[in-house]
Design an enzyme around this catalytic site. Structure first.
Site, PDB file in Angstrom:
ATOM      1  N   GLY A  15       0.908  -1.245   0.072  1.00  0.00           N
ATOM      2  CA  GLY A  15      -0.053  -0.044  -0.080  1.00  0.00           C
ATOM      3  C   GLY A  15       0.848   1.320  -0.003  1.00  0.00           C
ATOM      4  O   GLY A  15       1.932   1.207   0.243  1.00  0.00           O
ATOM      5  N   CYS A  16       0.141   2.435  -0.377  1.00  0.00           N
ATOM      6  CA  CYS A  16       1.000   3.565  -0.415  1.00  0.00           C
ATOM      7  C   CYS A  16       1.551   4.094   1.044  1.00  0.00           C
ATOM      8  O   CYS A  16       2.600   4.324   1.041  1.00  0.00           O
ATOM      9  CB  CYS A  16       0.077   4.657  -1.139  1.00  0.00           C
ATOM     10  SG  CYS A  16      -1.461   4.907  -0.285  1.00  0.00           S
ATOM     11  N   TYR A  17       0.584   4.215   1.990  1.00  0.00           N
ATOM     12  CA  TYR A  17       1.024   4.659   3.348  1.00  0.00           C
ATOM     13  C   TYR A  17       2.167   3.538   3.757  1.00  0.00           C
ATOM     14  O   TYR A  17       3.302   4.087   4.275  1.00  0.00           O
ATOM     15  CB  TYR A  17      -0.122   4.701   4.207  1.00  0.00           C
ATOM     16  CG  TYR A  17      -1.058   6.014   4.309  1.00  0.00           C
ATOM     17  CD1 TYR A  17      -0.283   7.087   4.507  1.00  0.00           C
ATOM     18  CD2 TYR A  17      -2.345   5.922   4.144  1.00  0.00           C
ATOM     19  CE1 TYR A  17      -1.213   8.291   4.514  1.00  0.00           C
ATOM     20  CE2 TYR A  17      -3.161   6.883   4.106  1.00  0.00           C
ATOM     21  CZ  TYR A  17      -2.485   8.310   4.192  1.00  0.00           C
ATOM     22  OH  TYR A  17      -3.266   9.203   4.130  1.00  0.00           O
TER      23      TYR A  17
END
Length: 349
Positions: free
Chosen positions: A152-154
């Site tokens: 994921g991005c985070y």
């Protein structure tokens, strides 16, 4: 290459999918042979994304496993959560390589997945097959893999900022506090009040406080490198910008260290990994400085008064946080230089 790898992109009408198309169009070893959207099949992709006019002239295909198998060697799944659970096993069983950009196969625990994502987890046999593709940390696992779950991005921004010092054992693992901010493209192209212009402009808000589904993904990665269970405090915020994530991380050192020692630890850990840039002492990265690129930039400040270290890590959420890392993982899967098709300079200003 004498023959290009054929790629299909499922979920081509989302921001992650269209960003993936942008990157693959200039990849020297890949040709896009199918752009797919179950909701818009039969329409030209440029109808929804006019910036692709006369660049991508294809009409969107529907989801037909056999047809895609005939047209592609690898499938990217840039789909909403829950869709890949059904599609990935079918593509794998059809003999295709799969890179899943959704969160369906990231978490190894079915119970944890169901708790945080609020939906039935994927088939455990396929979850077990999925290699977690945080390229700078687990790149050796990705090489030669058939099925990669893209982070994921985070978690990408946050874990890249934390892994070296967590693995070295230099911090109190119970002290990790993560304050992360994202641009609105991270919410996708769907409509909603939180991404409505008049609601978001000149606004700054926290959301999913202590409930964000990326929390267990961060903990899973940090626990894996630490060799013990790690629990974090993770708070996410939405800021009125289009792209970018800035993750500000606070940790307590468990013994006296200098800022120079910490920087050297990070430089050694990421030596040879072209997409992580450690900023010079006393300088801190900003989201605009990685915009449109596959870079993750990291800076530090050690507060000798409190013994706390502040780590600032930035990425473009659509590139390093999604499509760019997916291409990086494809390069590793195929045994190519991992920078292939990604060695471009950030856009500035």
């Amino acid at each position: 290459m004498s023959q290009q790898l054929r790629a299909a992109v499922v979920g081509s009408t989302g921001y992650g999918g269209v960003e993936l198309i942008r990157l693959l169009l200039t990849h020297p070893n890949v040709s896009i042979t199918s752009v797919i959207s179950s909701s818009s099949a039969g329409t030209p992709i440029a109808q929804g994304y006019p910036h692709l006019h006369e660049i991508v002239t294809d009409r969107l295909d529907g989801i037909d496993i056999q047809l895609i198998r005939e047209k592609a060697d690898v499938v990217f799944l840039a789909t909403p959560h829950g869709v890949s659970t059904e599609l990935a096993p079918q593509f794998l069983d059809a003999g295709l390589k799969v890179i899943d950009i959704s969160g369906d196969f990231r978490l190894k625990s079915a119970d944890i997945h169901e708790k945080w994502y609020k939906r039935k987890p994927a088939d455990p046999a396929y979850v077990e097959k999925a290699v977690y593709g945080l390229a700078e940390v687990f790149g050796d696992d990705v090489r030669g893999a058939e099925f990669v779950s893209n982070p994921g991005c985070y978690p990408t921004a946050t874990t890249l900022g934390l892994v070296p010092i967590v693995q070295a054992g230099w911090i109190d693992p119970e002290s990790i506090i993560i304050d992360a901010k994202s641009g609105v493209s991270g919410a996708g192209r769907g409509l909603g009040l939180t991404v409505h212009y008049s609601e978001m402009n000149e606004n700054f808000l926290a959301y999913k406080v202590n409930k964000h589904q990326h929390t267990p993904e961060i903990e899973q990665t940090l626990s894996r490198v630490a060799g013990r269970d790690i629990v974090v405090t993770f708070t996410t915020h939405l800021v009125p910008m289009t792209r970018g994530i800035l993750s500000t991380i606070y940790v307590k050192l468990n013994e006296t260290r200098t800022e120079d020692e910490i920087m050297e630890l990070y430089r050694k850990y990421y030596e040879g990994r072209r997409f992580v840039r450690i900023r010079p002492k006393g300088t801190f990265p900003a989201t605009k400085e990685v915009w449109g690129s596959n870079y993750c930039d990291i800076g530090f400040s050690l507060d000798e008064r409190t013994g706390r270290l502040t780590i600032i890590s930035v990425i473009d959420n659509l590139v390093k946080g999604a499509a760019g890392q997916a291409v990086q993982n494809l390069n590793l899967m195929m045994g190519w230089d991992e920078t292939t098709g990604l060695a471009f300079t950030p856009v500035y200003p």
